[in-house]
Design a protein around this motif. Structure first.
Motif, mmCIF file in Angstrom:
data_model
loop_
_atom_site.group_PDB
_atom_site.id
_atom_site.type_symbol
_atom_site.label_atom_id
_atom_site.label_comp_id
_atom_site.label_asym_id
_atom_site.label_seq_id
_atom_site.Cartn_x
_atom_site.Cartn_y
_atom_site.Cartn_z
ATOM 1 N N TYR A 30 0.824 -1.213 0.000
ATOM 2 C CA TYR A 30 0.000 0.000 0.000
ATOM 3 C C TYR A 30 0.858 1.264 0.000
ATOM 4 C CZ TYR A 30 -4.055 -2.905 1.102
ATOM 5 O OH TYR A 30 -5.058 -3.845 1.060
ATOM 6 N N GLU A 31 2.097 1.154 0.488
ATOM 7 C CA GLU A 31 2.970 2.325 0.570
ATOM 8 C C GLU A 31 3.661 2.638 -0.755
ATOM 9 O OE1 GLU A 31 5.850 -0.950 0.698
ATOM 10 O OE2 GLU A 31 3.871 -0.692 1.568
ATOM 11 N N ARG A 32 3.674 1.706 -1.684
ATOM 12 C CA ARG A 32 4.444 1.891 -2.921
ATOM 13 C C ARG A 32 4.007 3.087 -3.762
ATOM 14 N NH1 ARG A 32 4.702 -4.354 -4.003
ATOM 15 N NH2 ARG A 32 6.460 -4.850 -2.653
ATOM 16 N N PRO A 33 2.711 3.262 -4.057
ATOM 17 C CA PRO A 33 2.342 4.432 -4.873
ATOM 18 C C PRO A 33 2.698 5.764 -4.203
ATOM 19 C CG PRO A 33 0.506 2.883 -4.753
ATOM 20 C CD PRO A 33 1.550 2.404 -3.802
ATOM 21 N N VAL A 34 2.516 5.835 -2.894
ATOM 22 C CA VAL A 34 2.816 7.071 -2.161
ATOM 23 C C VAL A 34 4.313 7.342 -2.170
ATOM 24 C CG1 VAL A 34 2.615 8.254 0.054
ATOM 25 C CG2 VAL A 34 0.856 6.667 -0.644
ATOM 26 N N SER A 35 5.098 6.337 -1.807
ATOM 27 C CA SER A 35 6.546 6.547 -1.742
ATOM 28 C C SER A 35 7.121 6.844 -3.125
ATOM 29 C CB SER A 35 7.245 5.355 -1.105
ATOM 30 O OG SER A 35 7.062 4.187 -1.878
ATOM 31 N N ALA A 36 6.603 6.193 -4.162
ATOM 32 C CA ALA A 36 7.088 6.449 -5.521
ATOM 33 C C ALA A 36 6.763 7.869 -5.959
ATOM 34 C CB ALA A 36 6.490 5.441 -6.498
ATOM 35 N N ALA A 37 5.558 8.333 -5.665
ATOM 36 C CA ALA A 37 5.159 9.691 -6.052
ATOM 37 C C ALA A 37 5.988 10.740 -5.316
ATOM 38 C CB ALA A 37 3.664 9.902 -5.784
ATOM 39 N N LEU A 38 6.208 10.537 -4.031
ATOM 40 C CA LEU A 38 6.980 11.504 -3.247
ATOM 41 C C LEU A 38 8.450 11.506 -3.670
ATOM 42 C CD1 LEU A 38 5.422 10.966 0.301
ATOM 43 C CD2 LEU A 38 4.887 12.743 -1.367
ATOM 44 N N ALA A 39 9.004 10.322 -3.938
ATOM 45 C CA ALA A 39 10.391 10.246 -4.384
ATOM 46 C C ALA A 39 10.547 10.881 -5.767
ATOM 47 C CB ALA A 39 10.856 8.796 -4.411
ATOM 48 N N ALA A 40 9.558 10.682 -6.641
ATOM 49 C CA ALA A 40 9.605 11.291 -7.972
ATOM 50 C C ALA A 40 9.557 12.814 -7.887
ATOM 51 C CB ALA A 40 8.454 10.771 -8.831
ATOM 52 N N ALA A 41 8.929 13.326 -6.828
ATOM 53 C CA ALA A 41 8.862 14.775 -6.624
ATOM 54 C C ALA A 41 10.143 15.314 -5.983
ATOM 55 C CB ALA A 41 7.654 15.125 -5.753
ATOM 56 N N GLY A 42 11.101 14.430 -5.723
ATOM 57 C CA GLY A 42 12.366 14.860 -5.148
ATOM 58 C C GLY A 42 12.352 14.985 -3.632
ATOM 59 N N LEU A 43 11.366 14.378 -2.976
ATOM 60 C CA LEU A 43 11.274 14.447 -1.519
ATOM 61 C C LEU A 43 12.031 13.270 -0.893
ATOM 62 C CD1 LEU A 43 7.521 15.428 -1.343
ATOM 63 C CD2 LEU A 43 9.455 16.879 -0.756
ATOM 64 N N PRO A 44 12.633 13.475 0.280
ATOM 65 C CA PRO A 44 13.425 12.421 0.930
ATOM 66 C C PRO A 44 12.546 11.406 1.657
ATOM 67 C CG PRO A 44 13.463 14.407 2.238
ATOM 68 C CD PRO A 44 12.684 14.735 1.003
ATOM 69 N N VAL A 45 12.328 10.259 1.054
ATOM 70 C CA VAL A 45 11.426 9.240 1.590
ATOM 71 C C VAL A 45 12.228 8.054 2.111
ATOM 72 C CG1 VAL A 45 9.515 7.680 1.035
ATOM 73 C CG2 VAL A 45 9.634 9.914 -0.047
ATOM 74 N N ALA A 46 11.836 7.571 3.286
ATOM 75 C CA ALA A 46 12.432 6.361 3.859
ATOM 76 C C ALA A 46 11.295 5.410 4.217
ATOM 77 C CB ALA A 46 13.245 6.699 5.102
ATOM 78 N N VAL A 47 11.316 4.220 3.650
ATOM 79 C CA VAL A 47 10.332 3.192 3.984
ATOM 80 C C VAL A 47 11.012 2.256 4.980
ATOM 81 C CG1 VAL A 47 8.878 1.343 3.096
ATOM 82 C CG2 VAL A 47 9.254 3.392 1.715
ATOM 83 N N VAL A 48 10.387 2.107 6.162
ATOM 84 C CA VAL A 48 11.029 1.362 7.247
ATOM 85 C C VAL A 48 10.212 0.129 7.627
ATOM 86 C CG1 VAL A 48 12.168 3.406 8.180
ATOM 87 C CG2 VAL A 48 9.923 2.766 9.029
ATOM 88 N N ASN A 49 10.876 -0.769 8.325
ATOM 89 C CA ASN A 49 10.258 -1.989 8.814
ATOM 90 C C ASN A 49 9.287 -1.640 9.948
ATOM 91 O OD1 ASN A 49 9.742 -4.436 10.207
ATOM 92 N ND2 ASN A 49 11.707 -5.273 9.566
ATOM 93 N N PRO A 50 8.044 -2.126 9.891
ATOM 94 C CA PRO A 50 7.074 -1.812 10.958
ATOM 95 C C PRO A 50 7.517 -2.266 12.344
ATOM 96 C CG PRO A 50 5.971 -2.815 9.081
ATOM 97 C CD PRO A 50 7.442 -2.900 8.812
ATOM 98 N N ARG A 51 8.302 -3.328 12.412
ATOM 99 C CA ARG A 51 8.770 -3.801 13.719
ATOM 100 C C ARG A 51 9.644 -2.755 14.395
ATOM 101 N NH1 ARG A 51 12.231 -8.795 13.361
ATOM 102 N NH2 ARG A 51 10.409 -9.510 12.240
ATOM 103 N N GLN A 52 10.499 -2.070 13.607
ATOM 104 C CA GLN A 52 11.359 -1.030 14.173
ATOM 105 C C GLN A 52 10.524 0.080 14.797
ATOM 106 O OE1 GLN A 52 13.589 -0.130 10.555
ATOM 107 N NE2 GLN A 52 15.448 -0.502 11.740
ATOM 108 N N THR A 53 9.512 0.534 14.090
ATOM 109 C CA THR A 53 8.712 1.648 14.610
ATOM 110 C C THR A 53 7.845 1.198 15.778
ATOM 111 O OG1 THR A 53 7.007 1.271 12.919
ATOM 112 C CG2 THR A 53 8.718 2.893 12.425
ATOM 113 N N ARG A 54 7.367 -0.044 15.756
ATOM 114 C CA ARG A 54 6.578 -0.546 16.884
ATOM 115 C C ARG A 54 7.447 -0.619 18.140
ATOM 116 N NH1 ARG A 54 4.509 -4.659 14.469
ATOM 117 N NH2 ARG A 54 6.154 -6.117 15.013
#
Length: 173
Positions: free
Chosen positions: A94-118
């Motif tokens: 579900y995060e792929r379209p969002v992260s791809a669009a933001l990265a294409a706009a030149g924004l610094p995106v980091a997709v992280v493992n949910p376990r780390q954030t939990r």
């Protein structure tokens, strides 16, 4: 509960309390400290919950639809904010379209493992679980942990990854 301050900020505050020339230098250092803007986005099937941390005190939250219009609105807002880092959890695609669009706009995106954030949320004492709280935890995670920003994979890399995943599925069958 207020966020803990960095060690450097606490040292500067002690100098201010001591007074004198050291206090004047400390005040100028605190004023010149850069304000870091970090963003957390909690991704769900139907919506995107956004939390923007302007500094350790100020934050702003907002919800967008998880469709092309909502992603465009989100991208427009984040382009104006110019964040240092945007953090999303890997949510099964579900995060792929969002992260791809933001990265294409030149924004610094980091997709992280949910376990780390939990684990990070648990360590900071945030046990409640709502989409807005998750977005705020992701923004705090971005500010404190500073996960690595990676470029979005190209269309060829995405296609190759999908083929490899499908091959593994067929081998298991």
């Amino acid at each position: 509960m207020p966020e803990p301050e960095s060690v450097e900020t606490l040292r500067l505050r002690v100098r201010i309390l001591q007074g004198g020339a050291a206090a004047t230098r400390a005040i100028s250092l605190i004023v010149s400290l850069p304000v870091m803007t970090c963003v957390g986005i909690d991704v769900a099937k139907d919506h995107l919950d956004l939390a923007i941390r302007f500094d350790s005190e100020k934050k702003r939250t907002r919800r967008f639809d998880n469709n092309s219009d909502g992603i465009d609105q989100l991208e427009e807002l984040l382009t104006q904010v110019e964040p240092e880092r945007i953090v999303l959890e890997a949510t099964g695609g579900y995060e792929r379209p969002v992260s791809a669009a933001l990265a294409a706009a030149g924004l610094p995106v980091a997709v992280v493992n949910p376990r780390q954030t939990r684990d990070f949320a648990r360590a900071t004492g945030r046990l409640a679980k709502t989409d807005e709280i998750d977005a705020c935890v992701l923004a705090l995670f971005a500010e404190r942990i500073k996960p690595e920003v990676r470029p979005a994979p190209s269309a060829d890399q995405e296609a190759f990854s999908a083929l490899v995943a499908r091959r593994r599925q067929l081998q298991k069958m």
